[in-house]
Enzyme design. Structure first.
Site, short mmCIF file in Angstrom:
data_model
loop_
_atom_site.label_atom_id
_atom_site.label_comp_id
_atom_site.label_asym_id
_atom_site.label_seq_id
_atom_site.Cartn_x
_atom_site.Cartn_y
_atom_site.Cartn_z
N PRO A 139 0.84 -1.21 0.00
CA PRO A 139 0.00 0.00 0.00
C PRO A 139 0.87 1.25 0.00
O PRO A 139 1.77 1.40 0.82
CB PRO A 139 -0.77 -0.10 1.32
CG PRO A 139 -0.65 -1.52 1.74
CD PRO A 139 0.64 -2.03 1.17
N GLU A 140 0.63 2.12 -0.96
CA GLU A 140 1.33 3.41 -1.00
C GLU A 140 0.44 4.45 -0.33
O GLU A 140 -0.69 4.17 0.06
CB GLU A 140 1.61 3.80 -2.46
CG GLU A 140 2.56 2.85 -3.18
CD GLU A 140 4.03 3.15 -2.88
OE1 GLU A 140 4.31 4.14 -2.19
OE2 GLU A 140 4.88 2.39 -3.34
#
Ligand SMILES: [Zn+2]
Length: 297
Positions: free
Chosen positions: A2-3
């Protein structure tokens, strides 16, 4: 992994569900994720009411009315699933997720189950267990070991041309490495740096300091800052980039990945107007950089 946009998407998904709810029970199914849970983890959360949710870098911060804050990082594969109370019919918004690995909250990767006063269960699942949770006094939050040294928020007013110019002055590291330096900008990842540099027409290989002059700076720094903010906001609007194992809090996959211009586009024609170049891949500091050597200088 997840960014930042995915983490923001998860935070926005959890916010209407958690806010104003009392935490009735916190069950941890193992002693640790990436780090051990604090010894009194459940006791510090149970009985408290959720006041606000925020994001700092890629950490989700949940402030409680007992003066404590829950800190969550999703690591590589962390996700939240929201389960309806048995037979419950309360209208709790659109963020239910009723199918999938954590359907019964008893899967091998369902590590934390938080029961709220409305009967909803918030399940944290994390197959690779690189995520973490900690609790600290809200007043001490910004002195927390994981938060105290991180740079400005890329979407906040703290990120501007003058700030970047000051940080890049005398910085001989490649521009890409400087942008990934978490003590300068918090939570900005590889994907978004590659995309922003491509839009700004700046080479990831040039030294950061070459954009800064004695008493001024290259105006392309302002252009780059604008693209960083635009790209992150576009990804948030699209629900995050959704690489592999990640889905948002509502279980819907994001759609941003179809729109990358540089990242993971090796060999593709550059989509910059009037450019006949091709996207190349090089490795910088052990990570892939995607760029066009024709229009990125
Ligand atoms: Zn190009």
């Amino acid at each position: 992994m997840p960014e930042l946009p995915e983490v923001e998407t998860v935070k926005r998904g959890l916010e209407p569900v958690l806010k104003g709810q009392k935490i009735i029970r916190v069950e941890t199914r193992r002693a640790n994720l990436r780090f051990p849970f604090p010894a009194d983890f459940a006791a510090m959360l149970e009985g408290a009411t959720v006041q606000t949710l925020a994001r700092r870098a890629k950490y989700i911060l949940v402030d409680l009315d007992n003066g404590q804050s829950l800190i969550v990082h999703l690591g590589m594969t962390g996700r939240f699933t929201l389960l309806k109370p048995e037979g419950g019919a309360a209208n709790l918004g659109e963020f239910y997720f009723e199918t999938g690995a954590a359907e019964n909250a008893d899967g091998p990767h369902d590590h934390v189950v938080i029961t709220l006063s409305n009967g909803l269960r918030v399940v944290y699942s994390d197959p690779r267990r690189f995520g973490m949770m900690d609790v600290t006094a809200t007043a001490e939050l910004h002195h927390h070991r994981l938060l105290k040294d991180i740079g400005v928020e890329p979407l906040g007013n703290g990120l501007n041309g003058a700030y970047i110019a000051e940080k890049f002055r005398d910085k001989s590291a490649p521009l890409k490495a400087a942008l990934l330096d978490q003590t300068i900008i918090a939570g900005l990842g590889n994907i978004y740096v590659c995309e922003a540099l491509h839009r700004a027409g700046l080479s990831p290989l040039r030294k950061a300091e070459t954009l800064v002059k004695a008493k001024s700076y290259d105006p392309r720094i302002d252009v780059l800052v604008r693209h960083i903010k635009d790209i992150l906001n576009e990804a948030i609007d699209a629900g995050g980039s959704t690489l592999q194992d990640f889905v948002g809090a509502d279980g819907e996959k994001g759609s941003y990945q179809q729109r990358f211009s540089a990242y993971d586009q090796e060999g593709q024609a550059c989509d910059t107007a009037g450019c006949a170049g091709q996207i190349k891949r090089v490795v910088q500091s052990g990570r892939s950089t995607f760029y066009c050597s024709v229009c990125q200088k």
